[in-house]
Design an enzyme around this catalytic site. Structure first.
Site, PDB file in Angstrom:
ATOM      1  N   CYS A 211      -4.684  12.256  12.353  1.00 22.37           N
ATOM      2  CA  CYS A 211      -5.444  11.006  12.440  1.00 22.37           C
ATOM      3  C   CYS A 211      -5.245  10.470  13.858  1.00 22.37           C
ATOM      4  O   CYS A 211      -4.643  11.114  14.715  1.00 22.37           O
ATOM      5  CB  CYS A 211      -4.956  10.013  11.396  1.00 22.37           C
ATOM      6  SG  CYS A 211      -3.301   9.416  11.739  1.00 22.37           S
TER       7      CYS A 211
ATOM      8  N   ARG B  51       0.304  14.543  12.236  1.00 23.69           N
ATOM      9  CA  ARG B  51       0.723  14.304  10.848  1.00 23.69           C
ATOM     10  C   ARG B  51       0.979  15.628  10.097  1.00 23.69           C
ATOM     11  O   ARG B  51       0.341  15.921   9.099  1.00 23.69           O
ATOM     12  CB  ARG B  51      -0.310  13.447  10.115  1.00 23.69           C
ATOM     13  CG  ARG B  51      -0.807  12.225  10.836  1.00 23.69           C
ATOM     14  CD  ARG B  51       0.252  11.163  11.097  1.00 23.69           C
ATOM     15  NE  ARG B  51       0.763  10.539   9.914  1.00 23.69           N
ATOM     16  CZ  ARG B  51       0.206   9.477   9.318  1.00 23.69           C
ATOM     17  NH1 ARG B  51      -0.906   8.993   9.785  1.00 23.69           N
ATOM     18  NH2 ARG B  51       0.743   8.948   8.234  1.00 23.69           N
TER      19      ARG B  51
ATOM     20  N   ASP C   4       5.101   0.718  11.810  1.00 20.35           N
ATOM     21  CA  ASP C   4       3.877   0.067  11.328  1.00 20.35           C
ATOM     22  C   ASP C   4       3.756  -1.373  11.805  1.00 20.35           C
ATOM     23  O   ASP C   4       2.721  -1.995  11.603  1.00 20.35           O
ATOM     24  CB  ASP C   4       3.815   0.095   9.798  1.00 20.35           C
ATOM     25  CG  ASP C   4       3.615   1.492   9.276  1.00 20.35           C
ATOM     26  OD1 ASP C   4       3.767   1.704   8.065  1.00 20.35           O
ATOM     27  OD2 ASP C   4       3.329   2.389  10.096  1.00 20.35           O
TER      28      ASP C   4
ATOM     29  N   ARG D  36      -8.659  -0.208   4.869  1.00 19.09           N
ATOM     30  CA  ARG D  36      -7.871   0.831   4.227  1.00 19.09           C
ATOM     31  C   ARG D  36      -6.524   0.294   3.809  1.00 19.09           C
ATOM     32  O   ARG D  36      -5.952   0.716   2.810  1.00 19.09           O
ATOM     33  CB  ARG D  36      -7.644   1.994   5.207  1.00 19.09           C
ATOM     34  CG  ARG D  36      -8.884   2.711   5.597  1.00 19.09           C
ATOM     35  CD  ARG D  36      -8.558   3.999   6.283  1.00 19.09           C
ATOM     36  NE  ARG D  36      -7.591   4.767   5.495  1.00 19.09           N
ATOM     37  CZ  ARG D  36      -7.324   6.041   5.741  1.00 19.09           C
ATOM     38  NH1 ARG D  36      -7.910   6.657   6.733  1.00 19.09           N
ATOM     39  NH2 ARG D  36      -6.459   6.690   4.999  1.00 19.09           N
TER      40      ARG D  36
ATOM     41  N   LYS E  28       0.853  -1.205   0.000  1.00 19.45           N
ATOM     42  CA  LYS E  28       0.000   0.000   0.000  1.00 19.45           C
ATOM     43  C   LYS E  28       0.881   1.245   0.000  1.00 19.45           C
ATOM     44  O   LYS E  28       0.652   2.180  -0.764  1.00 19.45           O
ATOM     45  CB  LYS E  28      -0.884   0.011   1.229  1.00 19.45           C
ATOM     46  CG  LYS E  28      -1.491   1.370   1.573  1.00 19.45           C
ATOM     47  CD  LYS E  28      -2.357   1.363   2.794  1.00 19.45           C
ATOM     48  CE  LYS E  28      -1.618   1.571   4.078  1.00 19.45           C
ATOM     49  NZ  LYS E  28      -1.322   2.969   4.440  1.00 19.45           N
ATOM     50  N   ASN E  29       1.907   1.246   0.869  1.00 18.35           N
ATOM     51  CA  ASN E  29       2.706   2.460   1.052  1.00 18.35           C
ATOM     52  C   ASN E  29       3.714   2.709  -0.059  1.00 18.35           C
ATOM     53  O   ASN E  29       4.397   3.731  -0.058  1.00 18.35           O
ATOM     54  CB  ASN E  29       3.398   2.427   2.418  1.00 18.35           C
ATOM     55  CG  ASN E  29       2.377   2.599   3.530  1.00 18.35           C
ATOM     56  OD1 ASN E  29       1.218   2.927   3.280  1.00 18.35           O
ATOM     57  ND2 ASN E  29       2.790   2.332   4.753  1.00 18.35           N
TER      58      ASN E  29
HETATM   59  C1  EPZ Z   1       4.335   6.979   5.955  1.00 21.75           C
HETATM   60  O1  EPZ Z   1       3.587   8.023   6.555  1.00 21.75           O
HETATM   61  C2  EPZ Z   1       3.421   5.772   5.938  1.00 21.75           C
HETATM   62  N1  EPZ Z   1       2.230   6.052   5.129  1.00 21.75           N
HETATM   63  C3  EPZ Z   1       3.011   5.409   7.359  1.00 21.75           C
HETATM   64  O2  EPZ Z   1       2.219   4.227   7.294  1.00 21.75           O
HETATM   65  C4  EPZ Z   1       4.273   5.104   8.163  1.00 21.75           C
HETATM   66  O3  EPZ Z   1       3.928   4.816   9.493  1.00 21.75           O
HETATM   67  C5  EPZ Z   1       5.208   6.318   8.121  1.00 21.75           C
HETATM   68  O4  EPZ Z   1       5.506   6.663   6.741  1.00 21.75           O
HETATM   69  C6  EPZ Z   1       6.526   6.064   8.842  1.00 21.75           C
HETATM   70  O5  EPZ Z   1       7.163   4.962   8.283  1.00 21.75           O
HETATM   71  C7  EPZ Z   1       2.331   6.006   3.776  1.00 21.75           C
HETATM   72  O6  EPZ Z   1       3.382   5.766   3.225  1.00 21.75           O
HETATM   73  C8  EPZ Z   1       1.061   6.250   3.011  1.00 21.75           C
HETATM   74  P1  EPZ Z   1       6.466  10.414   7.956  1.00 21.75           P
HETATM   75  P2  EPZ Z   1       4.166   9.544   6.536  1.00 21.75           P
HETATM   76  O7  EPZ Z   1       6.309  11.636   7.138  1.00 21.75           O
HETATM   77  O8  EPZ Z   1       4.832   9.809   5.257  1.00 21.75           O
HETATM   78  C9  EPZ Z   1       6.748  13.756  11.278  1.00 21.75           C
HETATM   79  C10 EPZ Z   1       0.381   2.839   7.762  1.00 21.75           C
HETATM   80  O9  EPZ Z   1      -0.047   2.322   8.817  1.00 21.75           O
HETATM   81  N2  EPZ Z   1       6.616  14.704  10.159  1.00 21.75           N
HETATM   82  O10 EPZ Z   1       7.718   9.610   7.857  1.00 21.75           O
HETATM   83  O11 EPZ Z   1       3.077  10.449   6.986  1.00 21.75           O
HETATM   84  C11 EPZ Z   1       5.395  13.112  11.582  1.00 21.75           C
HETATM   85  O12 EPZ Z   1       4.664  13.911  12.474  1.00 21.75           O
HETATM   86  C12 EPZ Z   1       0.859   4.285   7.756  1.00 21.75           C
HETATM   87  O13 EPZ Z   1       0.457   2.235   6.658  1.00 21.75           O
HETATM   88  C13 EPZ Z   1       6.802  16.053  10.402  1.00 21.75           C
HETATM   89  O14 EPZ Z   1       7.068  16.463  11.524  1.00 21.75           O
HETATM   90  O15 EPZ Z   1       5.254   9.420   7.696  1.00 21.75           O
HETATM   91  C14 EPZ Z   1       5.750  11.797  12.211  1.00 21.75           C
HETATM   92  O16 EPZ Z   1       5.963  11.994  13.586  1.00 21.75           O
HETATM   93  C15 EPZ Z   1       0.706   4.941   9.127  1.00 21.75           C
HETATM   94  N3  EPZ Z   1       6.668  16.922   9.363  1.00 21.75           N
HETATM   95  C16 EPZ Z   1       7.091  11.447  11.555  1.00 21.75           C
HETATM   96  O17 EPZ Z   1       7.572  12.656  10.917  1.00 21.75           O
HETATM   97  C17 EPZ Z   1       6.384  16.510   8.085  1.00 21.75           C
HETATM   98  O18 EPZ Z   1       6.302  17.351   7.167  1.00 21.75           O
HETATM   99  C18 EPZ Z   1       6.990  10.349  10.506  1.00 21.75           C
HETATM  100  O19 EPZ Z   1       6.176  10.825   9.480  1.00 21.75           O
HETATM  101  C19 EPZ Z   1       6.188  15.126   7.864  1.00 21.75           C
HETATM  102  C20 EPZ Z   1       6.311  14.230   8.909  1.00 21.75           C
END
Ligand code: EPZ
Length: 426
Positions: free
Chosen positions: A125, A130, A313, A405, A30-31
């Site tokens: 969420c 996020r 995850d 989802r 998915k990701n």
């Molecule tokens: C991706 O989310 C995945 N989703 C998530 O999977 C996964 O948990 C996550 O990466 C971490 O591996 C998809 O790929 C669709 P991040 P993403 O940006 O991109 C902070 C699932 O269950 N952050 O690496 O949103 C944020 O708050 C989902 O399949 C900022 O501060 O993850 C978080 O604490 C859940 N500013 C951390 O980074 C930003 O601009 C990780 O977020 C972006 C993120």
């Protein structure tokens, strides 16, 4: 194709105590599929993606592409076809972005293609706020003007130019959005402290196949040399390492013998190491991973980290396993600020878990007991189903829409392994 039946509010009844046995095949990631589908906005002509999991998030992304003026549709056996005429609309519909925050992946591609974009601010969420500040930092560095008002992000750039961008945190989404935008920017972009998840590598390989000039994906420094145009191509999405891990833990907590095929073993290495620490008998082949009973599970400690650290995850699913392991384990959730929702429901099933901010101390118990539980987020839902499979008696799991989802028919795959799981519409 009609939608999967999970869109109704349905519940599961899981009968515990049945050791799972057999072989099951992993679906596409998915990701990985979501950013790659968004990246087709950058490509002219026809693209065919295979091994795209058919689940509500990818269906939402398909709707998003159609709303932006791109013809996109699922065909049989997970083939997803896109025809991009180049006439892209700049506005992403509110109802789609709020339904799936990964829709924000279209921001970079739209901006790079047509120089402007109006995207609703994705909400938070259950697992955290996020934010998207790192995405916007990258776009700004490449010359975009950014305006936040009325709940929208307005992006404008007559021409995106290369830039050196250092991410404060190796954000998966920010790395992907910036990599996509930089593919058509003028000049070279360097992303420092980039995310290294396998899904980043998959997106990078897809873009390169479409004509992008990108190197370093999978490392913390990605270099993107912008090109004039990208062309439609064919691409096979990698398998879903989170689904693989979830199916393996289902085998482990039921003391079964389960093989997951079509798995990318390297992508699951961080999990495999932890399962071995827990005393699991685990073996691997070129594209399969097998777990077998091996006496008592042992406690261990987990800290979730960006790849190649232990994946956040898989944190919820590991909490279920450690709830049944002998001794005291500790889980530290370092990625998201509120990703222990499953702990409250596991405690209702008899787990002994103490929470302290982003740390959970788990004292193993001999068994869990079936109960009525509710799903609050995708991976918490998986963890509760795993707990139901291991528990004495039966467990009713409510709120399956979250599960649908991110898993392409998890109940069906568990049934293939002998699980007694019934689905009801509530
Ligand atoms: C991706 O989310 C995945 N989703 C998530 O999977 C996964 O948990 C996550 O990466 C971490 O591996 C998809 O790929 C669709 P991040 P993403 O940006 O991109 C902070 C699932 O269950 N952050 O690496 O949103 C944020 O708050 C989902 O399949 C900022 O501060 O993850 C978080 O604490 C859940 N500013 C951390 O980074 C930003 O601009 C990780 O977020 C972006 C993120």
């Amino acid at each position: 194709m009609e939608q999967p039946d999970g869109f109704l509010h349905t519940s599961l009844t899981v009968q515990g105590g049945v050791p799972l046995k057999g072989t099951v095949s992993a679906s596409g990631s998915k990701n990985s599929a979501l950013p790659i589908m968004a990246a087709t906005i950058l490509l002219d002509g026809e693209t065919e993606l295979t091994n795209v999991p058919y689940l509500s998030d990818t269906i939402m992304m398909s709707r998003m592409l159609n709303a932006l003026g791109i013809r996109a549709e699922f065909h049989s056996n997970k083939r997803f076809k896109i025809r991009n005429s180049g006439r892209i609309k700049p506005i992403a519909p509110y109802e789609l972005v709020t339904a799936m925050r990964a829709s924000f992946f279209v921001a970079g591609p739209i901006l790079a293609r047509i120089g402007m974009a109006k995207i609703p601010l994705p909400g938070g969420c259950a697992i955290g706020a996020r934010p998207i500040n790192l995405h916007l930092k990258g776009f700004e560095a490449m010359g975009a003007e950014i305006r936040l008002e009325h709940g929208f992000v307005f992006l404008k750039a007559n021409e995106l130019h290369g830039a050196k961008i250092n991410l404060d945190f190796p954000s998966v989404g920010a790395t992907e959005n910036i990599m996509m935008a930089a593919s058509l920017a003028k000049g070279t972009t360097i992303i420092e402290n980039a995310a290294r998840e396998p899904e980043i590598t998959d997106l990078g390989q897809f873009l390169v196949k479409a004509g992008a000039k990108i190197s370093g994906f999978g490392t913390q420094t990605i270099v993107i040399e912008g090109v004039e145009r990208l062309n439609g191509t064919h691409y096979d999405v990698i398998s879903d390492r989170v689904e693989v891990g979830t199916l393996l833990i289902a085998g482990i907590v039921t003391k079964g013998d389960v093989t997951v095929k079509n798995a990318c073993v390297d992508d699951s290495e961080p999990l495999i190491q932890k399962l071995k620490e827990s005393g699991v008998d685990i073996s691997t082949g070129p594209d399969w991973i097998r777990v077998k009973p091996n006496g008592e599970l042992k406690s261990t400690d987990i800290v979730t980290l960006p790849f190649p650290g232990f994946p956040t995850d898989m944190q919820a699913q590991m909490m279920t396993l450690l709830s049944l392991a002998k001794g005291t384990s500790m889980i530290q959730e370092s990625i998201f600020e509120n990703r222990f929702n499953h702990a409250h429901e596991l405690k209702r099933m008899g787990a002994n878990i103490k929470l302290d901010h982003n740390k959970a101390v788990i004292i193993g118990v001999n068994s869990l007991s079936g109960a009525d539980v509710k799903i609050t987020d995708l991976r918490a839902g998986a963890a509760l189903i795993l707990a139901g499979l291991a528990a004495e008696g039966h467990t009713n799991v409510f709120g399956l829409n979250f599960l649908k989802r991110g898993y392409e028919n998890l109940p069906g795959k568990l049934r293939e392994l002998g699980a007694q799981i019934e689905e009801q519409s509530t």
